[in-house]
Design a protein around this motif. Structure first.
Motif, PDB file in Angstrom:
ATOM      1  N   TRP A  23       0.828  -1.203   0.000  1.00 51.90           N
ATOM      2  CA  TRP A  23       0.000   0.000   0.000  1.00 51.90           C
ATOM      3  C   TRP A  23       0.865   1.257   0.000  1.00 51.90           C
ATOM      4  O   TRP A  23       0.665   2.183  -0.780  1.00 51.90           O
ATOM      5  N   TYR A 105       6.739   6.226   9.185  1.00 55.71           N
ATOM      6  CA  TYR A 105       5.930   5.032   9.476  1.00 55.71           C
ATOM      7  C   TYR A 105       6.782   3.767   9.588  1.00 55.71           C
ATOM      8  O   TYR A 105       6.324   2.758  10.109  1.00 55.71           O
ATOM      9  N   TYR A 117       2.314  16.316  17.014  1.00 60.20           N
ATOM     10  CA  TYR A 117       0.860  16.183  17.173  1.00 60.20           C
ATOM     11  C   TYR A 117       0.498  15.026  18.115  1.00 60.20           C
ATOM     12  O   TYR A 117      -0.596  14.996  18.682  1.00 60.20           O
ATOM     13  N   LEU A 140     -10.065   4.846  12.716  1.00 62.29           N
ATOM     14  CA  LEU A 140      -9.636   4.675  11.314  1.00 62.29           C
ATOM     15  C   LEU A 140      -8.285   5.327  11.067  1.00 62.29           C
ATOM     16  O   LEU A 140      -8.108   6.487  11.433  1.00 62.29           O
ATOM     17  N   GLY A 141      -7.373   4.610  10.409  1.00 62.16           N
ATOM     18  CA  GLY A 141      -6.036   5.163  10.185  1.00 62.16           C
ATOM     19  C   GLY A 141      -5.379   5.416  11.520  1.00 62.16           C
ATOM     20  O   GLY A 141      -4.881   6.500  11.812  1.00 62.16           O
ATOM     21  N   GLY A 143      -2.704   4.677  13.077  1.00 59.52           N
ATOM     22  CA  GLY A 143      -1.298   5.076  13.244  1.00 59.52           C
ATOM     23  C   GLY A 143      -0.643   4.310  14.377  1.00 59.52           C
ATOM     24  O   GLY A 143      -0.689   3.079  14.445  1.00 59.52           O
ATOM     25  N   PRO A 163      -3.719   0.870   7.554  1.00 60.26           N
ATOM     26  CA  PRO A 163      -3.190   0.210   6.353  1.00 60.26           C
ATOM     27  C   PRO A 163      -1.690  -0.099   6.380  1.00 60.26           C
ATOM     28  O   PRO A 163      -1.212  -0.884   5.570  1.00 60.26           O
ATOM     29  N   VAL A 164      -0.930   0.532   7.291  1.00 60.90           N
ATOM     30  CA  VAL A 164       0.525   0.323   7.286  1.00 60.90           C
ATOM     31  C   VAL A 164       0.906  -0.780   8.278  1.00 60.90           C
ATOM     32  O   VAL A 164       0.671  -0.675   9.484  1.00 60.90           O
ATOM     33  N   LEU A 167       2.916  -0.095  11.492  1.00 55.34           N
ATOM     34  CA  LEU A 167       2.134   0.579  12.544  1.00 55.34           C
ATOM     35  C   LEU A 167       1.175  -0.406  13.212  1.00 55.34           C
ATOM     36  O   LEU A 167       0.971  -0.354  14.430  1.00 55.34           O
ATOM     37  N   GLY A 188      -6.971  -1.978   6.730  1.00 57.09           N
ATOM     38  CA  GLY A 188      -8.153  -1.300   6.189  1.00 57.09           C
ATOM     39  C   GLY A 188      -7.896   0.143   5.838  1.00 57.09           C
ATOM     40  O   GLY A 188      -7.077   0.808   6.462  1.00 57.09           O
ATOM     41  N   ILE A 189      -8.611   0.609   4.807  1.00 54.86           N
ATOM     42  CA  ILE A 189      -8.518   2.028   4.430  1.00 54.86           C
ATOM     43  C   ILE A 189      -9.885   2.679   4.584  1.00 54.86           C
ATOM     44  O   ILE A 189     -10.919   2.005   4.567  1.00 54.86           O
ATOM     45  N   GLY A 206      -8.151  10.690  13.118  1.00 51.15           N
ATOM     46  CA  GLY A 206      -7.325  11.881  13.327  1.00 51.15           C
ATOM     47  C   GLY A 206      -6.326  11.987  12.198  1.00 51.15           C
ATOM     48  O   GLY A 206      -5.609  11.029  11.922  1.00 51.15           O
ATOM     49  N   VAL A 208      -6.722  11.892   9.015  1.00 49.28           N
ATOM     50  CA  VAL A 208      -6.942  10.867   7.990  1.00 49.28           C
ATOM     51  C   VAL A 208      -7.923  11.364   6.918  1.00 49.28           C
ATOM     52  O   VAL A 208      -7.658  11.242   5.720  1.00 49.28           O
TER      53      VAL A 208
HETATM   54  C1  LIG Z   1      -0.667  11.377  10.371  1.00 48.93           C
HETATM   55  S1  LIG Z   1      -1.052   9.720  10.738  1.00 48.93           S
HETATM   56  C2  LIG Z   1      -2.255   9.870  12.045  1.00 48.93           C
HETATM   57  C3  LIG Z   1      -2.348   8.637  12.902  1.00 48.93           C
HETATM   58  C4  LIG Z   1      -3.435   8.660  13.965  1.00 48.93           C
HETATM   59  N1  LIG Z   1      -4.754   8.717  13.376  1.00 48.93           N
HETATM   60  C5  LIG Z   1      -3.264   9.845  14.879  1.00 48.93           C
HETATM   61  O1  LIG Z   1      -3.958  10.846  14.670  1.00 48.93           O
HETATM   62  O2  LIG Z   1      -2.415   9.779  15.762  1.00 48.93           O
HETATM   63  C6  LIG Z   1      -2.098   9.260   9.392  1.00 48.93           C
HETATM   64  C7  LIG Z   1      -2.469   7.800   9.438  1.00 48.93           C
HETATM   65  O3  LIG Z   1      -3.480   7.552   8.475  1.00 48.93           O
HETATM   66  C8  LIG Z   1      -3.162   6.375   7.779  1.00 48.93           C
HETATM   67  N2  LIG Z   1      -3.780   6.511   6.460  1.00 48.93           N
HETATM   68  C9  LIG Z   1      -3.341   7.208   5.395  1.00 48.93           C
HETATM   69  N3  LIG Z   1      -4.206   7.103   4.378  1.00 48.93           N
HETATM   70  C10 LIG Z   1      -5.246   6.334   4.823  1.00 48.93           C
HETATM   71  C11 LIG Z   1      -6.447   5.844   4.247  1.00 48.93           C
HETATM   72  N4  LIG Z   1      -6.778   6.138   2.991  1.00 48.93           N
HETATM   73  N5  LIG Z   1      -7.251   5.085   4.999  1.00 48.93           N
HETATM   74  C12 LIG Z   1      -6.928   4.778   6.285  1.00 48.93           C
HETATM   75  N6  LIG Z   1      -5.798   5.208   6.878  1.00 48.93           N
HETATM   76  C13 LIG Z   1      -4.957   5.969   6.153  1.00 48.93           C
HETATM   77  C14 LIG Z   1      -1.660   6.327   7.752  1.00 48.93           C
HETATM   78  O4  LIG Z   1      -1.178   5.026   7.547  1.00 48.93           O
HETATM   79  C15 LIG Z   1      -1.337   6.867   9.141  1.00 48.93           C
HETATM   80  O5  LIG Z   1      -1.305   5.880  10.104  1.00 48.93           O
END
Ligand SMILES: C[S@@+](CC[C@H](N)C(=O)[O-])C[C@H]1O[C@@H](n2cnc3c(N)ncnc32)[C@H](O)[C@@H]1O
Length: 275
Positions: A23, A105, A117, A140-141, A143, A163-164, A167, A188-189, A206, A208
């Motif tokens: 991904w 990541y 942040y 979602l996402g 991190g 998705p990573v 993480l 998942g995305i 957050g 995302v």
């Molecule tokens: C800046 S980090 C924020 C992590 C966490 N949500 C936080 O606020 O601490 C952005 C996260 O979103 C994930 N991400 C990026 N694109 C995404 C997508 N299309 N769907 C879900 N997660 C996604 C990345 O892998 C990463 O973990």
């Protein structure tokens, strides 16, 4: 220096790409299939040179993500043969800093200790936005799990979708080490959430949402229960923002503002789902 100053480029090198999953590799390299090498910027040339000089990395990327073959073949055409030795290492450090939001990541521990942040954020902010007691929550996402683990202190169960791979494993390590019983981690995305309709009391995210806000909110709404909450809870950074997201306001979100301890203007958002 990178935009956010999250990393010191000296702590990273091109080998961190071996820690990326399909991904992430697609997010970084797919654009090179159609980019003319005459339009390459300095960082594209650095990346091309480093990848050209590492046949093992080319092998890895093309096996891990076969759909990137053309992109990699095109990218390496833009390599600069004069870029070698110390000069190349300096350009590599610069590249790592420019690509900080991707390469960080690959070292989640650095992410937890260096991303402002995350470090400046107070979980009370989340608790002030939504009642989590006894709730089934999706992050979602997720991190490194900033919101996930804060929510888990109050919620019945939290599902962390990320998705990573590095993480996800970071969160799983923390769950094992701290014997956390109510968090499950999965892939998942946001545009394709791996859950049935009407599953969650609270859907969190957050940093995302934003690439295709309407479609993302539609998908978050699908998995939320009628009467459930969607919460966008960003971290605390130093970024000055003039105004909240017009898209989220249009989609019916309530705006919550505070000034972060780092001086940034932080906008968070909540919405009650009506079906
Ligand atoms: C800046 S980090 C924020 C992590 C966490 N949500 C936080 O606020 O601490 C952005 C996260 O979103 C994930 N991400 C990026 N694109 C995404 C997508 N299309 N769907 C879900 N997660 C996604 C990345 O892998 C990463 O973990």
């Amino acid at each position: 220096m990178g935009q956010y100053n999250w990393i010191n480029g000296k702590d990273f090198d091109i080998n961190c790409f071996f820690l990326m999953d399909r991904w992430m590799l697609n997010m970084i390299f797919s654009k090179y299939e159609k980019t003319d090498i005459d339009d390459f910027h300095r960082i594209d040339v650095t990346l091309a040179t480093l990848i050209k000089q590492s046949p093992r990395l080319q092998w890895f990327i093309m096996r891990k993500a076969p759909e990137l073959r053309k992109s990699i073949e095109n990218l390496v055409k833009g390599a600069d043969p004069k870029l070698t030795g110390k000069k190349l290492r300096l350009r590599e450090i610069e590249l790592m800093e420019e690509m900080e939001t991707d390469v960080v990541y690959t070292k989640p521990k650095i992410m937890v200790s260096s991303c402002n942040y995350i470090t400046a954020w107070d979980e009370e902010t989340l608790y002030g936005l939504v009642d989590l007691h006894d709730k089934v929550v999706l992050d979602l996402g997720a991190g490194t799990g900033r919101l996930t683990f804060a929510a888990a202190k109050r919620a019945k169960r939290v599902y962390a979708s990320e998705p990573v791979d590095m993480l996800r494993e970071h969160m799983r390590d923390k769950i094992r080490l701290e014997n956390i019983q109510n968090v499950k981690v999965l892939d998942g995305i946001v545009m394709n959430i791996p859950y049935e309709d009407d599953t969650f009391d609270v859907v969190l995210s957050g940093h995302v949402v934003g690439e295709d806000t309407d479609a993302e909110v539609k998908e978050m709404t699908r998995v939320a229960k009628d009467g459930g909450k969607i919460v966008v809870c960003n971290g605390d950074d130093d970024i000055k923002r003039d105004e909240p997201s017009a898209d989220l306001i249009r989609l019916g979100f309530k705006v919550h503002y505070h000034k972060s301890s780092l001086g940034g203007d932080i906008y968070n958002y909540t919405k009650t789902v009506k079906k």
